[in-house]
Scaffold this motif. Sequence first.
Motif, PDB file in Angstrom:
ATOM      1  N   GLY A 109      23.140  -8.239  23.556  1.00  0.00           N
ATOM      2  CA  GLY A 109      23.345  -7.031  22.364  1.00  0.00           C
ATOM      3  C   GLY A 109      22.057  -6.238  22.460  1.00  0.00           C
ATOM      4  O   GLY A 109      21.375  -6.121  23.248  1.00  0.00           O
ATOM      5  N   GLU A 110      21.993  -5.544  20.952  1.00  0.00           N
ATOM      6  CA  GLU A 110      21.326  -4.340  20.940  1.00  0.00           C
ATOM      7  C   GLU A 110      20.426  -4.784  19.778  1.00  0.00           C
ATOM      8  O   GLU A 110      20.880  -5.279  18.801  1.00  0.00           O
ATOM      9  N   PHE A 111      18.991  -4.741  19.887  1.00  0.00           N
ATOM     10  CA  PHE A 111      18.004  -5.391  18.791  1.00  0.00           C
ATOM     11  C   PHE A 111      17.322  -4.198  18.286  1.00  0.00           C
ATOM     12  O   PHE A 111      16.590  -3.369  19.281  1.00  0.00           O
ATOM     13  N   THR A 112      16.819  -3.732  17.240  1.00  0.00           N
ATOM     14  CA  THR A 112      16.048  -2.983  16.591  1.00  0.00           C
ATOM     15  C   THR A 112      15.062  -3.458  15.467  1.00  0.00           C
ATOM     16  O   THR A 112      15.674  -4.295  14.543  1.00  0.00           O
ATOM     17  N   VAL A 113      13.746  -3.171  15.595  1.00  0.00           N
ATOM     18  CA  VAL A 113      12.786  -3.670  14.845  1.00  0.00           C
ATOM     19  C   VAL A 113      12.076  -2.539  14.618  1.00  0.00           C
ATOM     20  O   VAL A 113      11.792  -1.537  15.339  1.00  0.00           O
ATOM     21  N   GLY A 114      11.823  -2.275  13.170  1.00  0.00           N
ATOM     22  CA  GLY A 114      11.115  -0.879  12.551  1.00  0.00           C
ATOM     23  C   GLY A 114      10.176  -1.213  11.406  1.00  0.00           C
ATOM     24  O   GLY A 114      10.469  -2.079  10.585  1.00  0.00           O
ATOM     25  N   THR A 115       9.720  -0.097  11.128  1.00  0.00           N
ATOM     26  CA  THR A 115       8.897  -0.072   9.675  1.00  0.00           C
ATOM     27  C   THR A 115       9.118   1.300   9.182  1.00  0.00           C
ATOM     28  O   THR A 115       9.350   2.387   9.952  1.00  0.00           O
ATOM     29  N   GLN A 116       9.453   1.335   7.804  1.00  0.00           N
ATOM     30  CA  GLN A 116       9.589   2.613   7.246  1.00  0.00           C
ATOM     31  C   GLN A 116       8.744   2.735   5.997  1.00  0.00           C
ATOM     32  O   GLN A 116       8.797   1.818   4.932  1.00  0.00           O
ATOM     33  N   ASP A 117       7.596   3.745   5.664  1.00  0.00           N
ATOM     34  CA  ASP A 117       6.699   3.592   4.882  1.00  0.00           C
ATOM     35  C   ASP A 117       6.658   5.194   4.216  1.00  0.00           C
ATOM     36  O   ASP A 117       7.046   5.980   4.794  1.00  0.00           O
ATOM     37  N   SER A 118       6.334   4.953   2.813  1.00  0.00           N
ATOM     38  CA  SER A 118       6.153   6.219   1.971  1.00  0.00           C
ATOM     39  C   SER A 118       5.272   6.304   0.785  1.00  0.00           C
ATOM     40  O   SER A 118       5.225   5.186   0.325  1.00  0.00           O
ATOM     41  N   TYR A 119       4.777   7.387   0.641  1.00  0.00           N
ATOM     42  CA  TYR A 119       3.914   7.505  -0.803  1.00  0.00           C
ATOM     43  C   TYR A 119       4.400   8.644  -1.562  1.00  0.00           C
ATOM     44  O   TYR A 119       4.520   9.999  -0.887  1.00  0.00           O
ATOM     45  N   THR A 120       5.011   8.694  -2.641  1.00  0.00           N
ATOM     46  CA  THR A 120       5.404   9.786  -3.257  1.00  0.00           C
ATOM     47  C   THR A 120       4.505   9.918  -4.821  1.00  0.00           C
ATOM     48  O   THR A 120       4.272   8.936  -5.592  1.00  0.00           O
ATOM     49  N   HIS A 121       4.512  11.120  -5.164  1.00  0.00           N
ATOM     50  CA  HIS A 121       3.368  11.308  -6.413  1.00  0.00           C
ATOM     51  C   HIS A 121       4.221  12.613  -7.130  1.00  0.00           C
ATOM     52  O   HIS A 121       4.381  13.509  -6.498  1.00  0.00           O
ATOM     53  N   THR A 122       4.626  12.248  -8.412  1.00  0.00           N
ATOM     54  CA  THR A 122       5.432  13.409  -8.930  1.00  0.00           C
ATOM     55  C   THR A 122       4.625  13.593 -10.407  1.00  0.00           C
ATOM     56  O   THR A 122       4.062  12.355 -11.055  1.00  0.00           O
ATOM     57  N   SER A 123       4.682  14.629 -11.055  1.00  0.00           N
ATOM     58  CA  SER A 123       4.158  15.015 -12.533  1.00  0.00           C
ATOM     59  C   SER A 123       5.021  15.716 -13.068  1.00  0.00           C
ATOM     60  O   SER A 123       5.426  16.879 -12.551  1.00  0.00           O
ATOM     61  N   LEU A 124       4.967  15.722 -14.329  1.00  0.00           N
ATOM     62  CA  LEU A 124       6.016  16.667 -15.263  1.00  0.00           C
ATOM     63  C   LEU A 124       4.874  16.875 -16.391  1.00  0.00           C
ATOM     64  O   LEU A 124       4.778  15.989 -17.381  1.00  0.00           O
ATOM     65  N   ASP A 125       4.706  18.255 -16.615  1.00  0.00           N
ATOM     66  CA  ASP A 125       4.045  18.803 -17.837  1.00  0.00           C
ATOM     67  C   ASP A 125       5.151  19.377 -18.861  1.00  0.00           C
ATOM     68  O   ASP A 125       5.373  20.545 -18.571  1.00  0.00           O
TER      69      ASP A 125
END
Length: 691
Positions: free
Chosen positions: A343-359
């Motif tokens: 069969g087909e095998f997939t392994v991985g990683t997914q990473d993120s950093y988010t910064h929001t501000s509301l004045d």
Amino acid sequence: MNLRILTSTFCTIFAITVMAQAEATDSLTHELQEVIVTAKQPATKLVGSTLVSTIPGSNLAELGTALDVLAQLPMIKVTDNAVSVIGKSNIEIYIDGRPMRDEMELQHLLSSNLKKVELLMAPGSAYESTTGAVLKITTRRNFMQGLSLTDQFQLQRRRKWSVMDYLALSYRTGDWEFFVNGTINRNNSVNKGTTTNTLVYDGKETVVGSSQHNSFPTTTGVVKGGFNYSHGAQSFGAYYRYNPERGDFSNSGSEWLDNNSAIARDIDKRIRAHSHLASLYYENTFADKYLLHFDGDFRSAYDANDVATIYPASTIPAVNSTDKRTSTLWACKLYLNFPLWNGEFTVGTQDSYTHTSLDYRMLNTDISEYIPSSLTDSRQTSAAIYASWSRTFGKFSLSAGVRYEYVDYDFKVNGKRDENINRCDHTLTPDISLAYSFNEESQVSISYKMATVKPPYSQLTGSLNYTGQHEIEGGNPGLHDERMHDIQLFGMWKGFMLQADCLRALDTYAFVKQVYPADNLQLLMHPVNIDVSALSLYLVWSQPIRFWTPSVTAGLYRQWLTIDNSRYNKPIYSYYFDNTFSLPHGWTITANISGSSQGYMHTNRFCGSWFTMDASVGKSFLNKSLTLKLSATDIFNTANNDWTMNTYGVFVDKRQSYDRRGVSLNIIYNFQPRKSKYKGSAASEAEMNRL
């Protein structure tokens, strides 16, 4: 062209058609689950839990743009260039392996350049758990050397004129491709309506009402440039995109309380926004079986709004406010794919950093007593590891996956951390799908998925917005992540298709209206967490009859929801009758009719809309280098956008007339059209959607 003459012409041509369309009527709604299917040769096939449609050689190949094709495919809805999938939120769209960054990309892609459209109704662990469905579009390969040029012009008349022009240049030499394109879009919409709130306040029945006449002219632009390199099994590329926006919203209306005379009210909103996006990818296949792929994204955005509410015929002081929102996203995705156990095998990683501000700044002293100024700041770090495996066993096919995700969410108001909202989450979400193929015309598939769905950042804000003397709108920073369990069943037999979806959502969100604690009467519209179960069921028949391909659909959506001892369970019935005509000499005609009964979707009870019709006629010239298309939407002006809401003792009756009836002319010219070879994908598509 006179709209009445155009309507009469379409009626004569399409007297044999009958249809219905349920349209999402307000920003408060989730997309109504629906099916729009057009049979074609070859027909759409079910492969596992994926619907695969082959476009070349079918009667869809010359419809015009990719949007025209998608509107005729199973499970897909297109409304004003916006694509949605039945019963799904947070969909991802990929074109040749790269993520679609704005809706205009599909409008710029010709139907004649499409090769295959795949709709993953049960996306596995390789996608973020927030992803409800994935639409993958593959274009036809055309590796012409030298310069390619595409220009597309659209003129649209509804209540106001709108115009768009898109120009794309691409140059290929050897293994390198360089591209640059730009879009300018001037859109102007006008919507009208009234809102009536009825409740018992201080022991007596009270009515709070308002009228709206909204005009929203906006000017947006997109400038994008980048490169791709491909040689053998190795490829890489990058691009940069800048997206400015200017808008001037105005609302000329009135407000009233009980039987008192209405007070004139004008609302003016000035919008200035822009965003930057840089994306890169690298892909390589080594040892003839190991595929390594990397994506990286950086996005920054700024949005500033100035709002002024004025009561010109009274002594009520003006209410002014400003808000400035900034956001930044860093994201990366890395995965390895290789064969394993046949069969087909997939392994991985997914990473993120988010910064929001509301004045948010409320500039009226009296109003600031109950709608204070605030500075909110949120930061989220997300790290995920996933693995998936798929294999075919004779007529059976199996796919399974699992995803582990760590999320650290930090929220501050005026510089102080809110410990009731800050959290660290560890989630494990599995998925599995099993399919059986009887023959080329008969397949069945069943799948299960558990997912964690994060609310959009626009709903997590703690600030409140002034919308009238007695009305407030706001977000809810305390919203929890939704936990969703979804079981889906698909079946196809010759010209018939059955789709059933059983959904159990814990802590999804819905909008409610209730009394807000203040010195005087104030009604607050905001989202809250709810638990809801839902069933959707659709039966479709479609069969080509010479040059005519009709499609008939009967549908049902039923939910089980109780809030504050009130039930919101009335089902929505819908029907659809879609038609595609392939005529001699390259002429193509579509006529789509749809309708639905009144019923509940979350806390909104939508009114029935029993007969709505869209139609188009198009033709290609100059060996298909020039395409002309004339379209008409909501020809008989019968789309019903009204809804009611009854929550926490407040009954809301919303009557509105959307700006949808009109005609548009689309002109496309291509010089040596060819596909882009950009193979990058979204490093964190769900986070971009939330921003």
